[in-house]
Design an enzyme around this catalytic site. Structure first.
Site, PDB file in Angstrom:
ATOM      1  N   THR A   1     -21.210  -5.413  40.665  1.00  0.00           N
ATOM      2  CA  THR A   1     -22.084  -6.019  39.660  1.00  0.00           C
ATOM      3  C   THR A   1     -23.516  -5.788  40.070  1.00  0.00           C
ATOM      4  OG1 THR A   1     -22.921  -8.095  38.726  1.00  0.00           O
ATOM      5  CG2 THR A   1     -21.785  -8.256  40.814  1.00  0.00           C
TER       6      THR A   1
ATOM      7  N   ASP B   1     -25.897  -7.639  39.406  1.00  0.00           N
ATOM      8  CA  ASP B   1     -26.503  -8.921  39.764  1.00  0.00           C
ATOM      9  C   ASP B   1     -26.217  -9.298  41.219  1.00  0.00           C
ATOM     10  OD1 ASP B   1     -27.155  -8.979  37.110  1.00  0.00           O
ATOM     11  OD2 ASP B   1     -25.779 -10.595  36.566  1.00  0.00           O
TER      12      ASP B   1
ATOM     13  N   ARG C   1     -53.823  -6.060  30.601  1.00  0.00           N
ATOM     14  CA  ARG C   1     -52.952  -7.141  30.157  1.00  0.00           C
ATOM     15  C   ARG C   1     -52.143  -7.697  31.324  1.00  0.00           C
ATOM     16  NH1 ARG C   1     -50.392  -4.577  24.565  1.00  0.00           N
ATOM     17  NH2 ARG C   1     -52.393  -4.167  23.515  1.00  0.00           N
TER      18      ARG C   1
END
Length: 365
Positions: free
Chosen positions: A136, A138, A173
């Site tokens: 994964t 993550d 920005r």
């Protein structure tokens, strides 16, 4: 001996090297290898009275059809997010076992994340020989320090953040870069640290706008180029919000806008600074694996076959403190893997912190 392979959950770079390694290691032992398409869905779609469904949902793996796949991202077996215990019509575990028995599959190697490997643990509890491989982007499977796909996702993220600086600086920005990471903020934390962004919001710590926004304002004003960069995990939330549930849904199925959008809107409203909003999303898992995910994929594949040969079933492969090992296949059911906030994150500064380096593993957690 005949072994089966499947991949489930989200695709990640490194799955194909693992598939190739499993296949070649098994063939070297004189075994047969069958790949099942679309994870557990492929087994459910097989009708044992209809040979065409077997051909449509499985195929033999040999040297020729795994040649060169290690250089490809994704998975040649395709994938799905499905647990046979939770489908319409009730638990279909018996169907899965019947298919495996009918096809003469003596053991399974399953490559997946939390969902896929939970069903692997269930099969193992019923006595079926299983070795599972954690993957994964993550990196949130409990029981292992590393999951296939994590390094490539971090590398992709760092590259994208670095490139985005040119546009953010040109327009003066604040860039808001949202990365995948539902329960764990490890991907955002490490990518943000390696890209040396100004601030990082992770899933484990809600963002207090009264603290975060003044920091970003100062980051931008103190930068001679007059810009700043914020990285945020998709599973993060604002202080006072209820943490988002159901983030496994596709983007089009979610009712609310993501945390990146909400943060960017608050930055513009409350500071007056313009933003550059970028959700990296699937680009983090797209393309070929990096060197580390190829290496781990090859190693995990070889280890999986060794365990099957030694009849050491019911195991989940793992990396612990930099060493390859394996743990009981149901280990992931007994805990949750998240960032060690106290050791690795400054809650007030919204930044990674390295309080201690000596003795830490390579990825600093």
């Amino acid at each position: 001996m005949r072994i089966g392979i499947l991949t489930g959950g989200g695709d990640v770079p490194g799955l194909n090297p693992c598939i190739r390694s499993i296949t070649l290691s098994a063939l070297d032992r004189g075994w047969d290898v069958v790949g099942f398409r679309r994870g557990w869905q492929g087994l459910l779609d097989i009708d044992l009275d209809d040979p065409a469904t077997i051909a449509a949902n499985s195929f033999g793996l040999g040297r020729e059809n795994v040649r060169g796949i290690d250089r490809q991202g994704g998975t040649i077996l395709h994938t799905s997010r499905l647990d046979p215990r939770t489908v319409d019509g009730g638990d279909r575990t018996d169907h899965v076992l019947n298919v495996l028995d009918h096809m003469g599959v003596d053991a399974m190697v399953t490559l997946g994340g939390d969902g896929t490997l939970r069903f692997s643990a269930h099969l193992a509890s019923l006595g079926y020989p299983v070795v599972s491989v954690p993957k994964t982007m993550d990196n949130d499977v409990f029981g292992t320090d590393y999951c296939i796909g994590f390094a490539t996702a971090v590398s992709r993220s760092v590259e994208a953040i670095s490139r985005l600086r040119t546009t953010t600086e040109s327009h003066e920005r604040i860039a808001v870069v949202e990365l995948f990471g539902r329960r764990s903020g490890e991907t955002a934390l490490l990518a943000g640290f390696l890209a040396q962004v100004d601030r990082t919001v992770i899933s484990e710590v809600p963002a207090d706008l009264d603290k975060l926004l003044p920091l970003l304002d100062e980051d931008k004003r103190s930068n001679p180029a007059n810009y700043a960069v914020l990285v945020v995990s998709e599973g993060a939330c604002l202080a006072g919000e209820r943490q988002e549930q159901g983030l496994s849904k596709s983007a089009t199925a979610r009712e609310d806008v993501g945390i990146g959008f909400r943060l960017a809107r608050q930055i513009e409203t409350r500071t007056g600074h313009g933003t550059v909003l970028q959700e990296l999303a699937y680009l983090m898992r797209a393309g070929e694996p990096d060197a580390l995910d190829r290496m781990v994929g090859f190693a995990f594949g070889g280890l999986a076959v060794q365990l099957i040969e030694e009849k050491r079933h019911g195991r989940m492969l793992a990396l612990k403190n930099g060493a390859y090992t394996h743990v009981p296949v149901d280990t992931l059911l007994h805990g949750t893997k998240i960032v060690d906030v106290d050791a690795l994150y400054d809650r007030d500064a919204y930044r990674a912190k390295l309080a201690k380096i000596e003795g830490m593993p390579m990825f600093l957690y």
